[in-house]
Design a protein around this motif. Sequence first.
Motif, PDB file in Angstrom:
ATOM      1  N   ILE A  42       0.847  -1.195   0.000  1.00  0.00           N
ATOM      2  CA  ILE A  42       0.000   0.000   0.000  1.00  0.00           C
ATOM      3  C   ILE A  42       0.884   1.246   0.000  1.00  0.00           C
ATOM      4  O   ILE A  42       1.744   1.397   0.859  1.00  0.00           O
ATOM      5  N   SER A  43       0.658   2.125  -0.954  1.00  0.00           N
ATOM      6  CA  SER A  43       1.393   3.387  -1.025  1.00  0.00           C
ATOM      7  C   SER A  43       0.782   4.398  -0.063  1.00  0.00           C
ATOM      8  O   SER A  43      -0.328   4.212   0.439  1.00  0.00           O
ATOM      9  N   ARG A  45      -0.341   7.229  -0.907  1.00  0.00           N
ATOM     10  CA  ARG A  45      -1.529   7.756  -1.584  1.00  0.00           C
ATOM     11  C   ARG A  45      -2.732   6.842  -1.374  1.00  0.00           C
ATOM     12  O   ARG A  45      -3.833   7.291  -1.062  1.00  0.00           O
ATOM     13  N   ARG A  46      -2.513   5.532  -1.531  1.00  0.00           N
ATOM     14  CA  ARG A  46      -3.592   4.552  -1.328  1.00  0.00           C
ATOM     15  C   ARG A  46      -4.050   4.563   0.132  1.00  0.00           C
ATOM     16  O   ARG A  46      -5.241   4.487   0.424  1.00  0.00           O
ATOM     17  N   GLN A  55      -2.948  12.985   1.600  1.00  0.00           N
ATOM     18  CA  GLN A  55      -1.674  12.285   1.537  1.00  0.00           C
ATOM     19  C   GLN A  55      -0.658  12.947   2.467  1.00  0.00           C
ATOM     20  O   GLN A  55       0.174  12.281   3.062  1.00  0.00           O
TER      21      GLN A  55
END
Length: 93
Positions: A42-43, A45-46, A55
């Motif tokens: 998972i980034s 952003r995600r 973010q």
Amino acid sequence: AGHDSETQYKVQVYDALMQIDPKSGVRIWRLRMLERMRRIGISQRRMALLLSLSQSSVSCYIHGTRHPTLESLERIALSLGLTLAELLSPRFD
């Protein structure tokens, strides 16, 4: 009495939130969050989308410039497939 137990719970969570890993000097919950984000891919952003946060808020949590609220901590744990206790525990694998 219910109010006292809620306050006690919040104090316990705050104390756990402040725990620092002796090896890295980084707060344990931040290490756990990053480790889990990497493990499940998972980034930032995600993660922000999952948490309905900006973010920049997620980045501040990761870099330690801001601490999440109890509600946000619970949502972070849930988003990562962890319990709040697992997110805050120094002994979680």
